[in-house]
Design a protein around this motif. Structure first.
Motif, PDB file in Angstrom:
ATOM      1  N   CYS A  61       0.844  -1.115   0.123  1.00 31.01           N
ATOM      2  CA  CYS A  61       0.090   0.217  -0.132  1.00 31.01           C
ATOM      3  C   CYS A  61       0.906   1.377  -0.067  1.00 31.01           C
ATOM      4  O   CYS A  61       1.937   1.339   0.463  1.00 31.01           O
ATOM      5  CB  CYS A  61      -0.971  -0.037   1.144  1.00 31.01           C
ATOM      6  SG  CYS A  61      -2.008   1.541   1.285  1.00 31.01           S
ATOM      7  N   ARG A  62       0.477   2.073  -0.812  1.00 31.28           N
ATOM      8  CA  ARG A  62       1.125   3.544  -0.843  1.00 31.28           C
ATOM      9  C   ARG A  62       1.020   4.501   0.508  1.00 31.28           C
ATOM     10  O   ARG A  62       1.310   5.485   0.571  1.00 31.28           O
ATOM     11  CB  ARG A  62       0.992   4.190  -2.074  1.00 31.28           C
ATOM     12  CG  ARG A  62       1.189   3.600  -3.306  1.00 31.28           C
ATOM     13  CD  ARG A  62       0.763   4.282  -4.670  1.00 31.28           C
ATOM     14  NE  ARG A  62       1.163   3.340  -5.714  1.00 31.28           N
ATOM     15  CZ  ARG A  62       1.072   3.853  -6.907  1.00 31.28           C
ATOM     16  NH1 ARG A  62       0.766   4.954  -7.186  1.00 31.28           N
ATOM     17  NH2 ARG A  62       1.654   2.830  -7.728  1.00 31.28           N
ATOM     18  N   PRO A  68      -3.556  -1.603   4.931  1.00 32.46           N
ATOM     19  CA  PRO A  68      -3.589  -1.198   3.627  1.00 32.46           C
ATOM     20  C   PRO A  68      -5.035  -0.179   3.490  1.00 32.46           C
ATOM     21  O   PRO A  68      -5.946  -0.605   4.200  1.00 32.46           O
ATOM     22  CB  PRO A  68      -4.314  -2.447   2.905  1.00 32.46           C
ATOM     23  CG  PRO A  68      -4.656  -3.325   4.132  1.00 32.46           C
ATOM     24  CD  PRO A  68      -4.203  -2.971   5.309  1.00 32.46           C
ATOM     25  N   CYS A  69      -4.771   0.808   2.649  1.00 28.88           N
ATOM     26  CA  CYS A  69      -6.053   1.753   2.473  1.00 28.88           C
ATOM     27  C   CYS A  69      -7.025   1.196   1.664  1.00 28.88           C
ATOM     28  O   CYS A  69      -8.093   1.785   2.020  1.00 28.88           O
ATOM     29  CB  CYS A  69      -5.465   3.117   2.065  1.00 28.88           C
ATOM     30  SG  CYS A  69      -4.888   3.083   0.394  1.00 28.88           S
ATOM     31  N   GLY A  70      -6.752   0.306   0.702  1.00 32.61           N
ATOM     32  CA  GLY A  70      -8.006  -0.045   0.116  1.00 32.61           C
ATOM     33  C   GLY A  70      -8.430   0.855  -1.184  1.00 32.61           C
ATOM     34  O   GLY A  70      -9.107   0.539  -1.876  1.00 32.61           O
ATOM     35  N   GLU A  71      -7.654   2.113  -1.121  1.00 39.04           N
ATOM     36  CA  GLU A  71      -8.054   2.951  -2.303  1.00 39.04           C
ATOM     37  C   GLU A  71      -6.815   3.283  -3.109  1.00 39.04           C
ATOM     38  O   GLU A  71      -7.249   3.762  -4.276  1.00 39.04           O
ATOM     39  CB  GLU A  71      -8.576   4.109  -1.482  1.00 39.04           C
ATOM     40  CG  GLU A  71      -9.916   4.046  -0.605  1.00 39.04           C
ATOM     41  CD  GLU A  71     -10.011   5.051   0.579  1.00 39.04           C
ATOM     42  OE1 GLU A  71      -9.231   5.986   0.534  1.00 39.04           O
ATOM     43  OE2 GLU A  71     -10.654   4.807   1.377  1.00 39.04           O
ATOM     44  N   CYS A  72      -5.929   3.138  -2.720  1.00 36.94           N
ATOM     45  CA  CYS A  72      -4.492   3.676  -3.540  1.00 36.94           C
ATOM     46  C   CYS A  72      -4.624   2.561  -4.671  1.00 36.94           C
ATOM     47  O   CYS A  72      -5.193   1.632  -4.856  1.00 36.94           O
ATOM     48  CB  CYS A  72      -3.389   3.697  -2.846  1.00 36.94           C
ATOM     49  SG  CYS A  72      -2.649   2.006  -2.269  1.00 36.94           S
ATOM     50  N   CYS A  75      -3.413  -0.972  -3.808  1.00 33.21           N
ATOM     51  CA  CYS A  75      -4.660  -1.885  -3.246  1.00 33.21           C
ATOM     52  C   CYS A  75      -5.601  -1.974  -4.238  1.00 33.21           C
ATOM     53  O   CYS A  75      -6.075  -3.234  -4.046  1.00 33.21           O
ATOM     54  CB  CYS A  75      -5.093  -1.141  -1.976  1.00 33.21           C
ATOM     55  SG  CYS A  75      -4.166  -0.851  -0.557  1.00 33.21           S
TER      56      CYS A  75
HETATM   57 ZN   LIG Z   1      -3.323   1.234  -0.243  1.00 36.05          ZN
END
Ligand SMILES: [Zn+2]
Length: 323
Positions: A61-62, A68-72, A75
């Motif tokens: 993840c960035r 993990p943000c789940g949005e980058c 992810c």
């Molecule tokens: Zn992420």
């Protein structure tokens, strides 16, 4: 690809039963001691593949502060099986094995540097489908991994992996949810339906039912159990039923029978009361249920062999008829 539809189920919040293994992974990363090979031992249908994807996101993840943000982009690519640094190896449609060629390709790819700043991740699902010589070829990678590589082996049957592979991995246990928690999770992810009955039909966890029609499974279960009860009371004869079942969803029917018999055993007496008794001291009804349960399990093993299924099912049903 078999994994693709499962990824659709990933929703926030993640399943509560992921909490413990996720905490273990976070602690290992915080202590900078994340293993290069992790064996994810899941209960059937508990979501081991999803947990592996979560780990892949966690290390790539960035947004490190909330990974993990789940949005980058990383992810999202991982969730969609499209990340250049993540490989998912699974059975091909015509085979029960993960074959050696893609494993060899993967191994040579793992020696290259990751495209991004994170890890190169390979997920084997289910890892017990690794062809023995394919598993063998992984040993060197597990022993002398390139920097920032991560092998995630997901299985509900770790005893079927090569001991040499097992011993080179750290273990992560994923315990499945209760039937109630599994039904609640499926209802939230897929909408209302007879999920509890559908789960009882397969005896597996919620991720095994992602693509299933719960109403059809519940109906199949109800038909199977009422047919068995009719055989027990002499209203139906095994031969006709055996012929019908052998041609129609036999493996799910056997799961239905097994989970129903297990529930009856648990209802009749608690396991703690039974385990200290010798076979001879068990009450007759419980004895019969245990014997029938063993016979169903044997039959389930035979269901994948070229045995005459009608005859085998008939023999099983006669056991119940003569109780
Ligand atoms: Zn992420």
């Amino acid at each position: 690809m078999p994994g693709t539809s499962q990824s659709l189920l990933v929703s926030k919040p993640l399943p509560a039963w992921f909490d413990t293994p996720m905490r273990e992974v976070n602690a290992a990363i915080a202590a900078d001691r994340l293993a290069h090979g992790i064996l994810i031992h899941e209960d059937p249908g508990a979501g081991g593949l999803e947990l592996a994807r979560w780990i892949a996101q966690r290390v790539n993840c960035r947004e490190p502060s909330r990974a993990p943000c789940g949005e980058c982009q990383d992810c999202r690519w991982i969730a969609a099986n499209q990340h250049p640094d993540m490989t998912l190896l699974t059975r091909e449609e015509d085979s029960q094995y993960i074959k050696i060629e893609p494993v060899r390709e993967l191994i040579s790819d793992l020696t290259l540097t990751a495209h991004g700043r994170g890890y190169k991740v390979a997920i084997f699902w289910p890892a017990d489908a690794l062809y023995p010589n394919a598993a063998q070829s992984l040993l060197k990678t597990l022993e002398e991994p390139s920097k920032r590589t991560l092998l995630l082996l997901v299985t509900s049957q770790p005893s079927r992996l090569l001991p040499t592979v097992r011993s080179r991995c750290s273990r992560l246990r994923l315990v499945g949810p209760t039937r109630k928690a599994a039904a609640d999770y499926l209802e939230a992810a897929r909408g209302a339906g007879p999920w509890s009955e559908a789960l009882a039909a397969t005896g597996a966890g919620p991720f095994a039912l992602v693509d299933s029609d719960p109403a059809a499974l519940a109906q199949l279960r109800s038909d199977t159990i009422s047919t068995l009860q009719d055989i027990g009371s002499g209203n139906l004869q095994p031969p006709g039923v055996a012929e019908r079942w052998a041609k129609d969803e036999l493996s799910i029917r056997l799961s239905c029978l097994e989970s129903w018999v297990t529930d009856r055993i648990l209802e009749t007496t608690s396991i703690r009361d039974v385990t200290h008794l010798s076979g001879a001291a068990l009450p007759p009804k419980i004895c019969h249920l245990f014997e029938f349960s063993d016979a169903i399990r044997d039959m389930r093993k035979l269901a994948h062999t070229p045995v005459n299924k009608t005859m085998a099912v008939e023999a099983l049903l006669w056991r119940w008829a003569r109780q």
